[in-house]
Design an enzyme around this catalytic site. Structure first.
Site, short mmCIF file in Angstrom:
data_model
loop_
_atom_site.label_atom_id
_atom_site.label_comp_id
_atom_site.label_asym_id
_atom_site.label_seq_id
_atom_site.Cartn_x
_atom_site.Cartn_y
_atom_site.Cartn_z
N ARG A 160 -4.89 -54.32 17.61
CA ARG A 160 -5.59 -55.61 17.77
C ARG A 160 -4.67 -56.71 18.32
O ARG A 160 -4.77 -57.88 17.96
CB ARG A 160 -6.20 -56.09 16.46
N SER A 229 -15.95 -56.89 12.50
CA SER A 229 -14.89 -57.00 11.48
C SER A 229 -14.29 -58.40 11.54
O SER A 229 -13.79 -58.81 12.58
CB SER A 229 -13.76 -56.02 11.77
N GLU A 325 -9.41 -61.43 12.51
CA GLU A 325 -9.37 -60.90 13.87
C GLU A 325 -10.10 -61.91 14.79
O GLU A 325 -9.76 -62.06 15.96
CB GLU A 325 -10.13 -59.57 13.83
C1 LIG Z 1 -21.15 -56.15 15.76
C2 LIG Z 1 -19.76 -56.21 16.31
C3 LIG Z 1 -18.97 -55.07 16.31
C4 LIG Z 1 -17.67 -55.10 16.82
N1 LIG Z 1 -16.93 -53.95 16.82
C5 LIG Z 1 -15.67 -53.94 17.32
C6 LIG Z 1 -14.90 -52.74 17.35
O1 LIG Z 1 -15.36 -51.67 16.95
N2 LIG Z 1 -13.64 -52.81 17.85
C7 LIG Z 1 -13.12 -53.97 18.33
O2 LIG Z 1 -11.95 -53.96 18.77
N3 LIG Z 1 -13.83 -55.12 18.32
C8 LIG Z 1 -15.09 -55.14 17.84
N4 LIG Z 1 -15.82 -56.31 17.82
C9 LIG Z 1 -15.22 -57.55 18.33
C10 LIG Z 1 -15.58 -57.85 19.80
O3 LIG Z 1 -16.61 -57.00 20.23
C11 LIG Z 1 -14.37 -57.67 20.72
O4 LIG Z 1 -13.32 -58.47 20.31
C12 LIG Z 1 -14.73 -58.01 22.17
O5 LIG Z 1 -13.68 -57.63 23.03
C13 LIG Z 1 -15.03 -59.49 22.36
O6 LIG Z 1 -15.54 -59.67 23.66
P1 LIG Z 1 -16.18 -61.08 24.07
O7 LIG Z 1 -16.37 -61.06 25.55
O8 LIG Z 1 -17.38 -61.33 23.27
O9 LIG Z 1 -14.99 -62.05 23.68
P2 LIG Z 1 -15.01 -63.58 23.19
O10 LIG Z 1 -15.39 -63.67 21.76
O11 LIG Z 1 -15.75 -64.42 24.17
O12 LIG Z 1 -13.46 -63.87 23.31
C14 LIG Z 1 -12.54 -63.15 22.52
C15 LIG Z 1 -11.14 -63.45 23.01
O13 LIG Z 1 -10.99 -63.01 24.36
C16 LIG Z 1 -10.62 -64.11 25.20
N5 LIG Z 1 -11.24 -63.86 26.50
C17 LIG Z 1 -12.52 -63.52 26.75
N6 LIG Z 1 -12.68 -63.29 28.08
C18 LIG Z 1 -11.48 -63.52 28.66
C19 LIG Z 1 -11.00 -63.47 30.00
N7 LIG Z 1 -11.76 -63.10 31.04
N8 LIG Z 1 -9.69 -63.81 30.23
C20 LIG Z 1 -8.89 -64.15 29.21
N9 LIG Z 1 -9.28 -64.22 27.92
C21 LIG Z 1 -10.57 -63.89 27.66
C22 LIG Z 1 -11.11 -65.34 24.48
O14 LIG Z 1 -10.38 -66.49 24.90
C23 LIG Z 1 -10.83 -64.95 23.04
O15 LIG Z 1 -9.49 -65.14 22.74
C24 LIG Z 1 -17.13 -56.31 17.34
C25 LIG Z 1 -17.94 -57.46 17.35
C26 LIG Z 1 -19.24 -57.41 16.85
C27 LIG Z 1 -20.09 -58.65 16.91
#
Ligand SMILES: Cc1cc2nc3c(=O)[nH]c(=O)nc-3n(C[C@H](O)[C@H](O)[C@H](O)COP(=O)(O)OP(=O)(O)OC[C@H]3O[C@@H](n4cnc5c(N)ncnc54)[C@H](O)[C@@H]3O)c2cc1C
Length: 347
Positions: A160, A229, A325
């Site tokens: 992570r 998580s 996280e």
């Molecule tokens: C139901 C559920 C289940 C999940 N299961 C998992 C799992 O199994 N494993 C896991 O690892 N995670 C899991 N997650 C967490 C999440 O899915 C991941 O962290 C995912 O990568 C977040 O993507 P996002 O585009 O929504 O990011 P955001 O929430 O929009 O951003 C997250 C981070 O990424 C940065 N970011 C986003 N896009 C960019 C970009 N283009 N350039 C630079 N920085 C950027 C943001 O600034 C922030 O720091 C889960 C979440 C949910 C809601």
């Protein structure tokens, strides 16, 4: 470049918090990115699909929402090389690859969010992580106003974690990632819930099983807002682990390569008696103690207060400190969890 003023982010974060941002920019070219370095003079936050983001206040900072789209595939003798725009949806990418016989991402099916966010915390599930397939990450550096590429090794991926959460935190806008997949594929069935599948299983069947388990285990954010998580699984030294195990002999544990031991944060929270705990419209999910959910709160601070309570209870019972996280965002940009004050009202 497309931009909007005074926009509600309620549908753009999986906790469903109605934070308002003064301006949101949607850069989709190098020219747009360079313009951002001139127009943004206050703290900002890079937003993907908001599934790992908690807006703590009613006001959000300036938002940059990268809008780089597209998937291209190069077939080499023994590999496929897939280059993907940051704004593509992660699960859609997994399906796209498997449909074309490009196997490898099946264990990472149904993780919400964008491709651009995947390297940030090195997303992982079912024994597989983003780093396993990453060849390079392209990003725009806001400090130097220029594009750069990092190899997987330079990304410093860990559990992570990556360089994008340390020295490049909140200043590197990821524009695209390049993944590489060996044509020779073997299913990774090491994880609980997949072990019963035969070695002859197809990648699509593994994906279906992963989807099935995830839908059963995790609350759908569209129904009960959450960010998956909430806390990372804590990693402790083997000495520390022996101390905890003596007091709690049944504690699940996952020895790491480096004499350290990973613990299951969900188990710790459950043992602290918090599964199903609810207060002020937010709570600990009744089946998944690692997932904090927003049943009815308008207020991100209620989730922070709950998270601090959970952290405190686990610390008291196990002497283990849980770290979120999820990223905590205020009007001033990202804040460390430890620095967020909880007023007595929301405790
Ligand atoms: C139901 C559920 C289940 C999940 N299961 C998992 C799992 O199994 N494993 C896991 O690892 N995670 C899991 N997650 C967490 C999440 O899915 C991941 O962290 C995912 O990568 C977040 O993507 P996002 O585009 O929504 O990011 P955001 O929430 O929009 O951003 C997250 C981070 O990424 C940065 N970011 C986003 N896009 C960019 C970009 N283009 N350039 C630079 N920085 C950027 C943001 O600034 C922030 O720091 C889960 C979440 C949910 C809601």
């Amino acid at each position: 470049m497309l931009s909007k003023q005074q926009l509600s982010l309620q549908t753009r974060n999986s906790f469903n918090i109605n934070a308002i941002c003064p301006t949101i920019y949607f850069p989709s070219s190098l020219t747009d990115l360079q313009l951002l370095t001139r127009v943004i003079t206050t703290p900002f936050y890079i937003l993907g699909e908001g599934s790992n983001t908690l807006f703590v206040e009613q006001q959000a900072p300036i938002i940059v929402k990268p809008n780089f789209l597209g998937i291209s595939v190069v077939e080499l003798a023994e590999h496929y090389q897939v280059t993907v725009g940051a704004a593509e949806n992660w699960h859609a990418l997994v399906s796209y690859c498997l449909e074309r016989g490009i196997n490898g991402l099946e264990n990472l099916a149904l993780i919400p969010g964008s491709v651009g966010a995947a390297p940030i915390q090195n997303i992982g599930a079912y024994g597989v992580e983003f780093a396993d397939f990453c060849q390079q990450v392209e990003y725009f550096d806001m400090a130097s106003a220029s594009l750069h590429c990092l190899t997987a090794e330079q990304c410093q991926f860990a559990y992570r974690n990556s360089i994008f959460k340390t020295s490049l935190r909140n200043q590197a806008i990821i524009t695209q990632v390049t993944l590489v997949f060996a044509k020779k594929w073997r299913a990774n069935l090491s994880y609980n819930g997949l072990g019963h599948l035969p070695q002859t299983v197809t990648a699509k069947e593994v994906m279906q099983q992963v989807i099935h388990i995830r839908q059963k285990k995790l609350p759908d954010p569209a129904v009960i807002p959450n960010a998956g998580s909430f806390f990372k699984n804590p990693i402790v030294s083997s000495t520390e682990f022996s101390r905890i195990q003596q007091l709690h002999p049944t504690i699940p544990n996952y020895p790491q390569d480096d004499q350290q031991v990973k613990l299951a944060a969900g188990w710790l929270i459950e043992q602290a008696g918090l599964k199903g705990y609810r207060k002020k419209g937010v709570g600990v999910h009744e089946h998944q103690a690692l997932v904090l959910v927003n049943y009815a709160s308008e207020n991100g601070a209620d989730i922070v207060a709950l998270a601090k309570y959970v952290q405190q209870q686990v610390l008291t019972k196990f002497d283990v400190l849980l770290y979120p996280e999820v990223r905590m965002i205020t009007a001033q940009g990202e804040q460390n969890f430890v620095d967020l004050a909880v007023n007595d009202e929301s405790k």
